[in-house]
Write a protein that holds these residues in place. Sequence first.
Motif, short mmCIF file in Angstrom:
data_model
loop_
_atom_site.label_atom_id
_atom_site.label_comp_id
_atom_site.label_asym_id
_atom_site.label_seq_id
_atom_site.Cartn_x
_atom_site.Cartn_y
_atom_site.Cartn_z
N PRO A 169 11.16 -17.03 -47.52
CA PRO A 169 12.34 -16.30 -47.02
C PRO A 169 13.60 -16.77 -47.73
CG PRO A 169 10.95 -17.03 -45.21
CD PRO A 169 10.42 -17.67 -46.43
N ARG B 61 7.67 -20.56 -41.14
CA ARG B 61 7.78 -19.51 -42.13
C ARG B 61 6.85 -18.37 -41.81
NH1 ARG B 61 5.68 -21.39 -47.70
NH2 ARG B 61 3.83 -21.41 -46.39
N PRO B 62 7.32 -17.12 -41.87
CA PRO B 62 6.44 -16.01 -41.53
C PRO B 62 5.41 -15.74 -42.60
CG PRO B 62 8.55 -15.21 -42.33
CD PRO B 62 8.67 -16.71 -42.23
N LEU C 142 2.82 -13.10 -44.66
CA LEU C 142 2.87 -11.70 -45.07
C LEU C 142 2.21 -10.83 -44.02
CD1 LEU C 142 1.99 -11.96 -48.85
CD2 LEU C 142 4.10 -11.03 -47.92
N ILE D 111 6.20 -4.23 -41.90
CA ILE D 111 6.16 -5.57 -41.31
C ILE D 111 5.85 -5.45 -39.83
CG2 ILE D 111 7.44 -7.71 -40.91
CD1 ILE D 111 9.19 -6.95 -43.30
N PRO E 7 11.54 -9.56 -36.27
CA PRO E 7 10.55 -9.93 -37.29
C PRO E 7 11.01 -9.63 -38.71
CG PRO E 7 9.86 -7.96 -36.10
CD PRO E 7 11.04 -8.50 -35.37
N TYR E 8 11.85 -8.61 -38.89
CA TYR E 8 12.30 -8.27 -40.24
C TYR E 8 13.26 -9.32 -40.77
CZ TYR E 8 10.95 -3.90 -37.92
OH TYR E 8 10.31 -2.95 -37.19
N ARG F 187 13.54 -12.39 -39.75
CA ARG F 187 12.80 -13.65 -39.92
C ARG F 187 12.00 -13.62 -41.21
NH1 ARG F 187 7.59 -15.52 -38.39
NH2 ARG F 187 7.58 -17.78 -38.07
N TYR F 188 11.39 -12.49 -41.51
CA TYR F 188 10.59 -12.38 -42.71
C TYR F 188 11.44 -12.46 -43.97
CZ TYR F 188 7.17 -10.51 -46.01
OH TYR F 188 6.34 -10.36 -47.07
#
Length: 532
Positions: free
Chosen positions: A15, A28-29, A31, A111, A119-120, A122-123
């Motif tokens: 990120p 860390r998110p 994929l 996502i 979530p977006y 964070r990603y």
Amino acid sequence: MASQSDFDDGGVTRPLLATNEEEDAGSRPALPAPRDGGNDGGGGGTFKRNLGTLDAFAIVVSIVVGSGIFTSPGSIDTNVASPGAALLVWLVGGLLAWTGASAMAELGTAIPGEGGVQPYLRYVYGDLAGFLAAWTWIVAVMPATLAILGIVFVESLYSAAGVTDQAGRASHKLLSAAVVVLAAVANSVSTRASTRLNNFFVVTKFASIALVVAAGLVVAIIQAVDPARDDIGGRDWFEKPWFGGSKPGWEGLSDWEMLGYYSTALYGALWAYSGWDKAIYISAELSAPARQLPLAINTAVPTIVLSFIATNAAYYVLLPWDVVSTTDSVAVTAITRLLGRGFGIFAAILICLVVAGSLLGNSFVAGRMAVAAANRNWFPSIFAVVGRVGVKPSPVPAAAAPATDGEDTAAAAAEGSDAPINALMLSTVLCIFYILFGSFRALLTFNGLGEYSFLFLTVVGAVALRFREPGLRRPYKPFIGIPALFAVVSGFVVVRGAIFAPGTAVVLIVLWVIGIAFYYAKRSWDARSRAT
């Protein structure tokens, strides 16, 4: 393409704002899991995937078509030179809403995840950015939105009774709080019950718009057939130019002054269109989000834009143009002048139902933000519990004493409910706080700044991902100029709002500082808990 140095551990892209500490903590998110045939493949979520395209369409319409179309025309008309310019502002605001919604649909189908923009962000940017978005929406944006709608609902009731200037009284505030509580109770039954009730309100919204547009068409036809007829509606639409600065005093304004007026008018339109992003809050509950989410957005938003423009054109037919800018209840004023006070009261009741539908829809998605944040361990786990009040009870062994028939029924009902009751209670309590200690205009600015700050970051992230991860599977991929345009305009909206409302901007920054402190305090607490 991203270089090999941008990847680590399984090919996951780092990120933009992630720190080594976050990665070490496992924050860390990953994929997104690939989607097969348009269905989500990202794993299970809190809620069932039992919503369809029509449900998503109805939720968007129910949230967006609220008080704005019936109250904002006056404030927009005040800040433009002519009715034609006002209609263009409505069109521009609608197109901006559509560009933003398209960018959100791209992210929502690429996502997987619950909680809207959480979530977006964070990603794209890292865990802290996702948390701050959740924090801002849960403690500021959504409670302020519900507070505004509760205030407008009660104000509409007072207006129908001919009572004004009561917004600051305790009775007005308590009634507004009661309306918000009723919306939360209605959403506490189940998702299916909420969407069915929401569909009813959608019918009411289109019926209200159809009433105004039909009245405008009838008056226009009558006056076109008989130009001498001046006892119904307004005559300005027939006798004056729709463009060309029909208002006195506009010719001597500088370009900077004109920009200020038109940007203020655009603010009013954006408020009327607010809620266009809410379909992504239920993307994790759609049975086939890759297909249903873009379809719902690309049918709902243009339908709303056309409805808003047609309704505003009808206002200019039904009323003298100098009246439009002087009233905050344009629809009620227009119907009352045309058909009398009785029909005006009926119109006010319809508008109350419209606002109630918007309140129900916003309350519906407000709880889902808290659930998603609790599932990410950003908020206490109690807010991730659905179908019951309080914490989830410990499992009872099968050999335990048998329950009575009544207990079996209650347990079945609890198991069948998927409403985030705890989260709804949180948003309702915060909303009541804003109602009691805030005002309509202050909450409007506060809500807009908080919301558009993260909408701007989200859409910038969508553009950045086009270059950072061109190989990311995007079932829906609009032309890159669409999110880029929205990013530019939303950035302008945030900067202008901060300049003209510095006090509100400072409050929002303080809120973010508190949120960051909470984030790191909770991380430290969780680390110590794991160590022991």
